[in-house]
Write a protein that holds these residues in place. Structure first.
Motif, PDB file in Angstrom:
ATOM      1  N   GLY A   5       0.695   1.322  31.307  1.00 50.25           N
ATOM      2  CA  GLY A   5       1.724   1.950  30.499  1.00 50.25           C
ATOM      3  C   GLY A   5       1.127   2.877  29.456  1.00 50.25           C
ATOM      4  N   THR A   6       1.972   3.697  28.893  1.00 48.52           N
ATOM      5  CA  THR A   6       1.529   4.659  27.878  1.00 48.52           C
ATOM      6  C   THR A   6       0.894   3.948  26.696  1.00 48.52           C
ATOM      7  N   GLU A   7       1.505   2.864  26.242  1.00 48.15           N
ATOM      8  CA  GLU A   7       0.967   2.139  25.088  1.00 48.15           C
ATOM      9  C   GLU A   7      -0.430   1.610  25.390  1.00 48.15           C
ATOM     10  N   ALA A   8      -0.636   1.073  26.580  1.00 45.13           N
ATOM     11  CA  ALA A   8      -1.956   0.560  26.952  1.00 45.13           C
ATOM     12  C   ALA A   8      -2.987   1.678  26.995  1.00 45.13           C
ATOM     13  N   ARG A   9      -2.609   2.839  27.514  1.00 46.73           N
ATOM     14  CA  ARG A   9      -3.536   3.975  27.567  1.00 46.73           C
ATOM     15  C   ARG A   9      -3.886   4.448  26.164  1.00 46.73           C
ATOM     16  N   ILE A  10      -2.886   4.522  25.294  1.00 49.41           N
ATOM     17  CA  ILE A  10      -3.135   4.944  23.903  1.00 49.41           C
ATOM     18  C   ILE A  10      -4.056   3.945  23.220  1.00 49.41           C
ATOM     19  N   ARG A  11      -3.824   2.663  23.447  1.00 49.17           N
ATOM     20  CA  ARG A  11      -4.667   1.624  22.845  1.00 49.17           C
ATOM     21  C   ARG A  11      -6.122   1.810  23.279  1.00 49.17           C
ATOM     22  N   ILE A  12      -6.350   2.091  24.562  1.00 49.15           N
ATOM     23  CA  ILE A  12      -7.709   2.308  25.064  1.00 49.15           C
ATOM     24  C   ILE A  12      -8.339   3.530  24.398  1.00 49.15           C
ATOM     25  N   ILE A  13      -7.585   4.599  24.266  1.00 43.20           N
ATOM     26  CA  ILE A  13      -8.101   5.827  23.638  1.00 43.20           C
ATOM     27  C   ILE A  13      -8.478   5.562  22.182  1.00 43.20           C
ATOM     28  N   VAL A  14      -7.610   4.886  21.450  1.00 44.37           N
ATOM     29  CA  VAL A  14      -7.869   4.603  20.034  1.00 44.37           C
ATOM     30  C   VAL A  14      -9.072   3.679  19.889  1.00 44.37           C
ATOM     31  N   GLU A  15      -9.143   2.631  20.702  1.00 45.62           N
ATOM     32  CA  GLU A  15     -10.278   1.708  20.626  1.00 45.62           C
ATOM     33  C   GLU A  15     -11.589   2.421  20.947  1.00 45.62           C
ATOM     34  N   THR A  16     -11.573   3.322  21.911  1.00 44.34           N
ATOM     35  CA  THR A  16     -12.771   4.084  22.261  1.00 44.34           C
ATOM     36  C   THR A  16     -13.198   4.965  21.090  1.00 44.34           C
ATOM     37  N   ALA A  17     -12.246   5.611  20.443  1.00 45.56           N
ATOM     38  CA  ALA A  17     -12.558   6.482  19.295  1.00 45.56           C
ATOM     39  C   ALA A  17     -13.105   5.672  18.129  1.00 45.56           C
ATOM     40  N   ILE A  18     -12.545   4.495  17.887  1.00 50.20           N
ATOM     41  CA  ILE A  18     -12.970   3.659  16.766  1.00 50.20           C
ATOM     42  C   ILE A  18     -14.388   3.139  16.979  1.00 50.20           C
ATOM     43  N   ARG A  19     -14.722   2.819  18.201  1.00 54.78           N
ATOM     44  CA  ARG A  19     -16.028   2.237  18.505  1.00 54.78           C
ATOM     45  C   ARG A  19     -17.092   3.268  18.816  1.00 54.78           C
ATOM     46  N   SER A  20     -16.756   4.534  18.717  1.00 60.24           N
ATOM     47  CA  SER A  20     -17.690   5.603  19.053  1.00 60.24           C
ATOM     48  C   SER A  20     -18.936   5.530  18.178  1.00 60.24           C
ATOM     49  N   GLU A  21     -20.092   5.669  18.795  1.00 62.95           N
ATOM     50  CA  GLU A  21     -21.364   5.610  18.071  1.00 62.95           C
ATOM     51  C   GLU A  21     -21.534   6.783  17.108  1.00 62.95           C
ATOM     52  N   GLY A  22     -20.974   7.937  17.446  1.00 61.23           N
ATOM     53  CA  GLY A  22     -21.179   9.131  16.640  1.00 61.23           C
ATOM     54  C   GLY A  22     -20.233   9.281  15.473  1.00 61.23           C
ATOM     55  N   ARG A  23     -19.306   8.368  15.322  1.00 63.67           N
ATOM     56  CA  ARG A  23     -18.314   8.535  14.264  1.00 63.67           C
ATOM     57  C   ARG A  23     -18.928   8.284  12.893  1.00 63.67           C
ATOM     58  N   ILE A  24     -18.383   8.921  11.905  1.00 58.40           N
ATOM     59  CA  ILE A  24     -18.816   8.729  10.525  1.00 58.40           C
ATOM     60  C   ILE A  24     -17.982   7.593   9.944  1.00 58.40           C
ATOM     61  N   LYS A  25     -18.664   6.603   9.403  1.00 58.67           N
ATOM     62  CA  LYS A  25     -17.957   5.469   8.805  1.00 58.67           C
ATOM     63  C   LYS A  25     -17.543   5.849   7.389  1.00 58.67           C
ATOM     64  N   LEU A  26     -16.320   5.538   7.025  1.00 60.19           N
ATOM     65  CA  LEU A  26     -15.764   5.949   5.739  1.00 60.19           C
ATOM     66  C   LEU A  26     -16.603   5.455   4.566  1.00 60.19           C
ATOM     67  N   GLY A  27     -17.001   4.197   4.595  1.00 65.84           N
ATOM     68  CA  GLY A  27     -17.807   3.650   3.505  1.00 65.84           C
ATOM     69  C   GLY A  27     -19.122   4.391   3.336  1.00 65.84           C
ATOM     70  N   SER A  28     -19.752   4.705   4.457  1.00 60.41           N
ATOM     71  CA  SER A  28     -21.015   5.444   4.412  1.00 60.41           C
ATOM     72  C   SER A  28     -20.801   6.841   3.850  1.00 60.41           C
TER      73      SER A  28
END
Length: 61
Positions: A5-28
């Protein structure tokens, strides 16, 4: 990802973005900005005292 479903696909996309190695962490990022601005531990302690005083004043008013 297909066949879900759309919700499941969106959840996967968001989880992938959150766990991305290249992302800048807000606290840092905030810590880096503070260091660049010359903020010291003493500055933070003063701000914490002011905040505590402000909160106490709000509770008594």
């Amino acid at each position: 990802m297909y066949g879900r479903g759309t919700e499941a696909r969106i959840r996967i996309i968001v989880e992938t973005a959150i766990r991305s190695e290249g992302r800048i962490k807000l606290g840092s990022l905030l810590s880096h900005i503070a260091r660049c601005a010359g903020v010291t531990n003493e500055d933070v302690e003063v701000l914490e005292l002011i905040l505590a005083e402000h909160r106490a004043a709000l509770r008594t008013s």
